[in-house]
Scaffold this active site. Structure first.
Site, PDB file in Angstrom:
ATOM      1  N   THR A 120       0.839  -1.206   0.000  1.00  0.00           N
ATOM      2  CA  THR A 120       0.000   0.000   0.000  1.00  0.00           C
ATOM      3  C   THR A 120       0.871   1.252   0.000  1.00  0.00           C
ATOM      4  O   THR A 120       0.536   2.242  -0.653  1.00  0.00           O
ATOM      5  CB  THR A 120      -0.955   0.003   1.216  1.00  0.00           C
ATOM      6  OG1 THR A 120      -1.690  -1.223   1.211  1.00  0.00           O
ATOM      7  CG2 THR A 120      -1.913   1.157   1.172  1.00  0.00           C
TER       8      THR A 120
ATOM      9  N   GLU B 222       5.596   4.481   7.150  1.00  0.00           N
ATOM     10  CA  GLU B 222       6.022   3.447   8.110  1.00  0.00           C
ATOM     11  C   GLU B 222       5.430   2.141   7.591  1.00  0.00           C
ATOM     12  O   GLU B 222       4.241   1.887   7.749  1.00  0.00           O
ATOM     13  CB  GLU B 222       5.474   3.756   9.504  1.00  0.00           C
ATOM     14  CG  GLU B 222       6.011   5.032  10.124  1.00  0.00           C
ATOM     15  CD  GLU B 222       7.451   4.917  10.591  1.00  0.00           C
ATOM     16  OE1 GLU B 222       8.047   3.829  10.462  1.00  0.00           O
ATOM     17  OE2 GLU B 222       7.990   5.926  11.073  1.00  0.00           O
TER      18      GLU B 222
ATOM     19  N   CYS C 207       4.390  -3.988  13.964  1.00  0.00           N
ATOM     20  CA  CYS C 207       5.307  -3.776  12.839  1.00  0.00           C
ATOM     21  C   CYS C 207       6.738  -4.044  13.256  1.00  0.00           C
ATOM     22  O   CYS C 207       7.498  -4.683  12.538  1.00  0.00           O
ATOM     23  CB  CYS C 207       5.164  -2.359  12.322  1.00  0.00           C
ATOM     24  SG  CYS C 207       5.344  -1.126  13.607  1.00  0.00           S
TER      25      CYS C 207
HETATM   26  P1  NAD Z   1      -2.719  -2.119   4.659  1.00  0.00           P
HETATM   27  O1  NAD Z   1      -1.617  -1.520   3.853  1.00  0.00           O
HETATM   28  O2  NAD Z   1      -3.513  -3.196   4.053  1.00  0.00           O
HETATM   29  O3  NAD Z   1      -3.780  -0.999   5.063  1.00  0.00           O
HETATM   30  C1  NAD Z   1      -3.400   0.180   5.756  1.00  0.00           C
HETATM   31  C2  NAD Z   1      -4.367   1.308   5.408  1.00  0.00           C
HETATM   32  O4  NAD Z   1      -4.193   1.686   4.049  1.00  0.00           O
HETATM   33  C3  NAD Z   1      -5.839   0.957   5.573  1.00  0.00           C
HETATM   34  O5  NAD Z   1      -6.478   2.061   6.182  1.00  0.00           O
HETATM   35  C4  NAD Z   1      -6.309   0.789   4.138  1.00  0.00           C
HETATM   36  O6  NAD Z   1      -7.674   1.053   3.938  1.00  0.00           O
HETATM   37  C5  NAD Z   1      -5.474   1.819   3.419  1.00  0.00           C
HETATM   38  N1  NAD Z   1      -5.295   1.590   1.986  1.00  0.00           N
HETATM   39  C6  NAD Z   1      -5.323   0.424   1.313  1.00  0.00           C
HETATM   40  N2  NAD Z   1      -5.066   0.636  -0.001  1.00  0.00           N
HETATM   41  C7  NAD Z   1      -4.862   1.954  -0.156  1.00  0.00           C
HETATM   42  C8  NAD Z   1      -4.512   2.774  -1.265  1.00  0.00           C
HETATM   43  N3  NAD Z   1      -4.333   2.269  -2.484  1.00  0.00           N
HETATM   44  N4  NAD Z   1      -4.339   4.090  -1.043  1.00  0.00           N
HETATM   45  C9  NAD Z   1      -4.496   4.612   0.191  1.00  0.00           C
HETATM   46  N5  NAD Z   1      -4.826   3.888   1.274  1.00  0.00           N
HETATM   47  C10 NAD Z   1      -5.006   2.573   1.101  1.00  0.00           C
HETATM   48  O7  NAD Z   1      -2.027  -2.550   6.019  1.00  0.00           O
HETATM   49  P2  NAD Z   1      -2.668  -3.367   7.245  1.00  0.00           P
HETATM   50  O8  NAD Z   1      -2.875  -4.775   6.811  1.00  0.00           O
HETATM   51  O9  NAD Z   1      -3.793  -2.607   7.823  1.00  0.00           O
HETATM   52  O10 NAD Z   1      -1.479  -3.308   8.316  1.00  0.00           O
HETATM   53  C11 NAD Z   1      -0.502  -4.305   8.446  1.00  0.00           C
HETATM   54  C12 NAD Z   1       0.806  -3.857   7.840  1.00  0.00           C
HETATM   55  O11 NAD Z   1       1.168  -2.590   8.380  1.00  0.00           O
HETATM   56  C13 NAD Z   1       1.965  -4.777   8.138  1.00  0.00           C
HETATM   57  O12 NAD Z   1       2.762  -4.953   6.991  1.00  0.00           O
HETATM   58  C14 NAD Z   1       2.772  -4.019   9.183  1.00  0.00           C
HETATM   59  O13 NAD Z   1       4.124  -4.342   9.242  1.00  0.00           O
HETATM   60  C15 NAD Z   1       2.538  -2.614   8.778  1.00  0.00           C
HETATM   61  N6  NAD Z   1       2.729  -1.717   9.911  1.00  0.00           N
HETATM   62  C16 NAD Z   1       3.835  -0.915   9.927  1.00  0.00           C
HETATM   63  C17 NAD Z   1       4.073  -0.091  11.009  1.00  0.00           C
HETATM   64  C18 NAD Z   1       5.297   0.797  11.051  1.00  0.00           C
HETATM   65  O14 NAD Z   1       5.372   1.653  11.914  1.00  0.00           O
HETATM   66  N7  NAD Z   1       6.242   0.641  10.160  1.00  0.00           N
HETATM   67  C19 NAD Z   1       3.163  -0.071  12.071  1.00  0.00           C
HETATM   68  C20 NAD Z   1       2.053  -0.900  12.026  1.00  0.00           C
HETATM   69  C21 NAD Z   1       1.845  -1.706  10.925  1.00  0.00           C
END
Ligand code: NAD
Length: 469
Positions: free
Chosen positions: A225, A243, A277
Site C-alpha cells: 500500500t 512506516e 510492525c
Molecule cells: P494495509 O496496507 O492493508 O492498510 C493500511 C491502510 O491503508 C488501511 O487504512 C487501508 O484502507 C489503506 N489503503 C489500502 N489501499 C490503499 C490505497 N491504495 N491508497 C491509500 N490507502 C489505502 O495494512 P494493514 O494490513 O492494515 O497493516 C498491516 C501492515 O502494516 C503490516 O505490513 C505491518 O508491518 C505494517 N505496519 C507498519 C508499522 C510501522 O510503523 N512501520 C506499524 C504498524 C503496521
C-alpha cells in the site's frame, strides 16, 4: 451493558450505509461503523481547509495547551476507550495491550504538545544571517492500519496538529470504531473541522493520497500500500512519511544468558500477539546456546495465557481478522511441511470461535523458508541456528525491509559492534520493539522513509522555510 455504550452510541451513524464490526475473539457484533464516501472525504477536506488558518494563527503555545487538554480528555475516557479497543482489535485489556495503548496515546500526545521546536539560526557570521523555520503544511492525511489503531492514529495526528495543520484520518476498515471513538474524545477539546475521521475503504484512502488540497500523507501499513500511495501522491508532489512492513531480525550472540533474556525475547516477538510492525519476526541463535534458548523461550511462552481480551487473566489475544489468521496458519503449515520442528503450538483448535492461533515456536528452520522470509505478523516465531556472526548478520540483512532489529549479548560493546552492521532503522540491544516519544523511529530500505517522534517527528509535519537576511 458495556462501559463504552454511551461513547459507541455517540459515534454510531443515524443514517447512511454502515458496516457491522465484529469481535475477533467471539465473532459477535460490536457496533456499526459508517461507510463514508468520496463526498464525505471532500467535505472533511473542505472543513479542514477552513479551520486550519485560525489554528495556525494560535501559535505553538496555545495549540499545545489545547492538545494537553485533549490528552486529559483521553485520560478521562480511558476505561471506555480501552474496553472498545479490546473488543474491536482483540488485544487484551491487561498486559502491554489495550490499557497500555490508551496510556500510550496520552503520553505521545503530551510529548508532541510539549516538545520544544525553536527557529534555528543557521549562519550568523556578521555578513550573512540565516534561520530555519517550520511552517504548517496545511491539510494532512493520516492513513492507518488495524494492529495499534489508536496509538498509530495519535502518532500521526499529534505532531500534525501541534505544527498547525488540520488532519483528515482514514482508519483501517477493520478497526474504525477505535479511531472514531478516540477522535470523538479528542474533539471535546479540539476546534471544529480541524480533525475528522473518514471511515471509508481503500478508494477513500487512495483519493486522500492524490487529493490536491492535501499537502502530506502520514501512512502506516503494508509496503504494497505504501508503494500505491507513492504513486497516487506523485502528481501533487505530496510530502510522505511511510512506516511500512518489516521482518525484524534478532541475533542472539553466543555469550548471551538464555534464561536472563527469554522473557524479553518472548515479548519482543509476541507483543500484541505478534501483530506489531516492529516485533521480532526472525530469531537467529548461535548454535552453542540454541537448545537452551529454545527451551527457555518455550517456558515463557507456555506461561503466557491467550484468550478473550476482556478476561484479565489473558495477555495474548486473537488475530484481528481472518485474512491475517490464514497468513499465519499457512506459513506455519508450510514450515511444518518443509521439515521444520514445531516446538510449541501450530495446532489451532478448529472448533473454537474467534481467530485464535496458538503461540507457536518453530525450530530447525531454513533461512529461505517463507515463515522466515515473509512477514508473518502473528504469534509464530521461527528460530534459526547460526554458527558465525558474519553469517547471522548477512542473513539479517538479506531482505529488502529493515524496520527494527536486535542484538542480545552479555557484552554491550560486542553487541554494539554487531548492531552497527545491521541495516535497520532501529537496532535494540537486549530488548526489541521498545518505542519512546522522545526517540525518532522509522524504517530503512522498503520499510519506509521519514521519522516519527521527537523533534524529528515534529519537523516532518512542517514545511521548512529559510529566512535569509
Ligand atoms: P494495509 O496496507 O492493508 O492498510 C493500511 C491502510 O491503508 C488501511 O487504512 C487501508 O484502507 C489503506 N489503503 C489500502 N489501499 C490503499 C490505497 N491504495 N491508497 C491509500 N490507502 C489505502 O495494512 P494493514 O494490513 O492494515 O497493516 C498491516 C501492515 O502494516 C503490516 O505490513 C505491518 O508491518 C505494517 N505496519 C507498519 C508499522 C510501522 O510503523 N512501520 C506499524 C504498524 C503496521
Amino acid at each position: 451493558m458495556e462501559p463504552y455504550d454511551a461513547l459507541l452510541a455517540s459515534i454510531t451513524p443515524k443514517s447512511g450505509e454502515t458496516r457491522t464490526i465484529t469481535d475477533p475473539a467471539t465473532g459477535t457484533a460490536i457496533g456499526e461503523a459508517p461507510i463514508h464516501t468520496l463526498e464525505d472525504l471532500e467535505q472533511a477536506i473542505n472543513a479542514a481547509q477552513a479551520a486550519q488558518p485560525a489554528w495556525d494563527g494560535l501559535g505553538h503555545e496555545a495549540r499545545s495547551a489545547v492538545l494537553l487538554k485533549a490528552a486529559d480528555a483521553i485520560e478521562r475516557s480511558a476505561a471506555e476507550l480501552a474496553h472498545l479497543l479490546s473488543r474491536e482489535q482483540g488485544k487484551p485489556l491487561n498486559g502491554l495491550n489495550a490499557r497500555f495503548e490508551v496510556g500510550g496515546c496520552v503520553a505521545w500526545l503530551r510529548a508532541a504538545a510539549t516538545t520544544p521546536l525553536e527557529a534555528q539560526t543557521l549562519v550568523d557570521d556578521g555578513e550573512t544571517y540565516a534561520e530555519l523555520h517550520y511552517k504548517p503544511i496545511g491539510v494532512v492525511g493520516a492513513i492507518g492500519p488495524w494492529n495499534w489503531p489508536m496509538m498509530i492514529t495519535i502518532w500521526q495526528i499529534a505532531p500534525a496538529l501541534r505544527m498547525g495543520n488540520a488532519v483528515v484520518v482514514k482508519p483501517s476498515e477493520y478497526t474504525p470504531l477505535s479511531v472514531l471513538a478516540l477522535v470523538k474524545v479528542l474533539n471535546e477539546e479540539i476546534p471544529e473541522g480541524l480533525l475528522t475521521v473518514v471511515s471509508g475503504d481503500r478508494t477513500v484512502g487512495a483519493r486522500l493520497a492524490e487529493h490536491p488540497a492535501v499537502g502530506k500523507i502520514m501512512f502506516t501499513g503494508s509496503t504494497a500500500t505504501g508503494k500505491a500511495i507513492i504513486k497516487s501522491s506523485a502528481d501533487t508532489v505530496k510530502r510522505l512519511t511511510l512506516e511500512l512492513g518489516g521482518n525484524d531480525a534478532g541475533i542472539v550472540l553466543p555469550d548471551a544468558d538464555p534464561k536472563a533474556i527469554a522473557q524479553d525475547l518472548f515479548w519482543g516477538a509476541f507483543l500484541n500477539t505478534g501483530q506489531t510492525c516492529s516485533a521480532l519476526k526472525r530469531l537467529y541463535v548461535h548454535t552453542d546456546i540454541y537448545d537452551a534458548v529454545c527451551e527457555e523461550l518455550t517456558k515463557v511462552a507456555v506461561a503466557a495465557p491467550m484468550g478473550n481480551g476482556l478476561d484479565e487473566n489473558n495477555v495474548l489475544g486473537p488475530l484481528q481478522n481472518k485474512a491475517q489468521y490464514d497468513i499465519v496458519a499457512n506459513l506455519v503449515e508450510a514450515a511444518r511441511a518443509s521439515g521444520a520442528r514445531i516446538l510449541l503450538g501450530g495446532n489451532p483448535d478448529a472448533g473454537q470461535p474467534g481467530y485464535f492461533y496458538p503461540t507457536t515456536l518453530v525450530a530447525d528452520i531454513e533461512n529461505d523458508n517463507p515463515l522466515v522470509a515473509e512477514e508473518q505478523f502473528g504469534p509464530a516465531l521461527p528460530i534459526i541456528r547460526y554458527s558465525t556472526v558474519d553469517d547471522a548478520v548477512e542473513k539479517a540483512n538479506a531482505l529488502d525491509v529493515g524496520l527494527g532489529a536486535s542484538v542480545w549479548s552479555s557484552n554491550r560493546d560486542a553487541a554494539r559492534e554487531v548492531a552497527a552492521r545491521i541495516q535497520a532503522g532501529t537496532v535494540w540491544i537486549n530488548k526489541h520493539g521498545a518505542v519512546d516519544p522522545r526517540i525518532p523511529f522509522g524504517g530503512a530500505k522498503q520499510s519506509g522513509y521519514g521519522l516519527e517522534f521527537g523533534i524529528e517527528g515534529l519537523k516532518a509535519l512542517g514545511t521548512p522555510q529559510v529566512i535569509n537576511l
